[in-house]
Design an enzyme around this catalytic site. Structure first.
Site, mmCIF file in Angstrom:
data_model
loop_
_atom_site.group_PDB
_atom_site.id
_atom_site.type_symbol
_atom_site.label_atom_id
_atom_site.label_comp_id
_atom_site.label_asym_id
_atom_site.label_seq_id
_atom_site.Cartn_x
_atom_site.Cartn_y
_atom_site.Cartn_z
ATOM 1 N N LYS A 265 25.179 74.404 25.363
ATOM 2 C CA LYS A 265 24.675 74.504 23.989
ATOM 3 C C LYS A 265 23.187 74.185 23.925
ATOM 4 C CE LYS A 265 27.530 71.467 22.263
ATOM 5 N NZ LYS A 265 28.308 71.164 23.490
ATOM 6 N N ARG B 209 31.249 68.097 14.407
ATOM 7 C CA ARG B 209 32.339 68.017 15.388
ATOM 8 C C ARG B 209 33.693 67.768 14.741
ATOM 9 N NH1 ARG B 209 30.767 65.115 21.080
ATOM 10 N NH2 ARG B 209 29.081 66.531 21.685
ATOM 11 N N ARG C 194 25.481 68.087 36.945
ATOM 12 C CA ARG C 194 24.270 67.823 36.170
ATOM 13 C C ARG C 194 23.471 66.661 36.748
ATOM 14 N NH1 ARG C 194 25.886 68.169 29.814
ATOM 15 N NH2 ARG C 194 27.254 66.445 30.387
ATOM 16 N N ARG D 268 24.086 61.306 34.775
ATOM 17 C CA ARG D 268 24.446 60.665 33.517
ATOM 18 C C ARG D 268 25.717 59.845 33.698
ATOM 19 N NH1 ARG D 268 24.264 64.860 28.532
ATOM 20 N NH2 ARG D 268 26.317 63.910 28.303
ATOM 21 N N ARG E 34 36.403 63.910 27.565
ATOM 22 C CA ARG E 34 35.535 64.529 26.567
ATOM 23 C C ARG E 34 36.065 65.901 26.160
ATOM 24 N NH1 ARG E 34 29.991 64.846 29.289
ATOM 25 N NH2 ARG E 34 29.245 65.589 27.275
#
Length: 301
Positions: A85, A160, A194, A238, A249
């Site tokens: 996104k 959300r 990531r 992260r 998640r």
């Protein structure tokens, strides 16, 4: 450049009732001895009122009397964590001349600046922060943008929940909601791959995703996005990019956000886009789906 979708401008009523998850999380955010809010940030008081937060959002979303920069687009990006996104919202932000507002970044910045380390654990474990907190942060960001003459935006990470969507619809005409989709196998690999440069903050991905289908057309290939030599030794992961947390998640996302997709689908505002691969394959197709053109796409893809 034009968007030829039929865009409906509808308002819907919203409810001030807090769902059980929001109530639980806001109590958690307020229970730590270190959970006092910053002097300039949104309150984390357990008695914070959702209706007051919505009124604050409406005030910050009102038309600015100062000259506007860019175009008056009000777009929303939906999609699972790690789908991209931020990548595509940022590119469209540059193309359309409107700001890209990522609420996940706002949350992390606020928790960090407030010293709310125990509250950060909620984010790191894939939980949703309360509606009141998100709306208050967003209001603060929109107010700052209004003072700078911003008139539109691309939201990434909000809404959300249906409650958030109803509040947003009550204060602004959302033009278009872009729902990005990607195979879960690829999503998991992307999240685990990531990396962030601890010095400059640039995002990279070390995963090489190659998912073979029944024929050449169904193959998905996403090459790694590797850092330049000056960032290689400074890469960090992260805290929420572990397999356990990523799966949690995704579970929370599907439970809470699928009703949001239906909310916008019923209003004729939802554009569902299946990512066919990496940026070189997906960006031109996304532009075509939006009836947009980017003269620089060949140079930046």
């Amino acid at each position: 450049m034009a968007v030829s979708h039929r865009l409906f401008r509808l308002f819907s009523p919203w409810t001030a009732e807090k769902n059980n998850l929001s109530s639980l999380l806001i109590r958690s955010l307020s229970s730590s001895p270190s959970s006092s809010s910053s002097s300039h940030g949104p309150s984390l008081d357990p008695e914070i009122d959702l209706k007051e937060a919505a009124a604050e959002l409406e005030k910050s979303s009102s038309t600015s009397p100062s000259p506007s920069k860019g175009r008056n687009f009000h777009w929303v990006f939906l999609g699972c964590p790690g789908v991209g996104k931020g990548t595509y919202a940022s590119r469209l932000s540059t193309l359309l001349g409107v700001p890209h507002i990522a609420t996940g970044d706002l949350v992390r910045e606020e928790l960090s600046s407030s010293g709310l380390l125990s509250s950060q654990e909620l984010v790191n474990h894939g939980k949703l922060v309360p509606d009141e907190f998100i709306i208050s942060l967003l209001s603060k960001r929109l107010e700052a943008g209004k003072e700078k003459g911003e008139s539109g935006y691309i939201l990434d990470g909000f809404p959300r929940t249906v409650t958030q969507a109803e509040i947003l619809e009550g204060v602004i005409n959302v033009d278009l909601v872009i729902n990005l989709k990607l195979k879960e196998e690829a999503l998991l690999a992307k999240c685990l791959g990531r990396r962030i440069c601890s010095e400059c903050g640039a995002n990279y991905n070390v995963a090489c995703i190659d998912i073979k289908g029944g024929d050449d057309d169904s193959r998905m290939y996403m090459p790694p996005l590797l850092p330049p030599p000056n960032c290689e030794s400074k890469l960090i992961t992260r805290a929420d990019d572990t397999e356990e947390v990523v799966k949690e998640r995704l579970r929370v996302y599907h439970k809470m956000t699928q009703p949001v997709e239906e909310f916008y689908r019923k209003r004729g505002k939802l554009l569902e886009f299946e990512l066919p691969g990496g940026i070189p394959q997906s960006w031109p197709k996304l532009l075509r789906a939006l009836h947009l053109e980017d003269d620089k796409q060949s140079a930046t893809a």
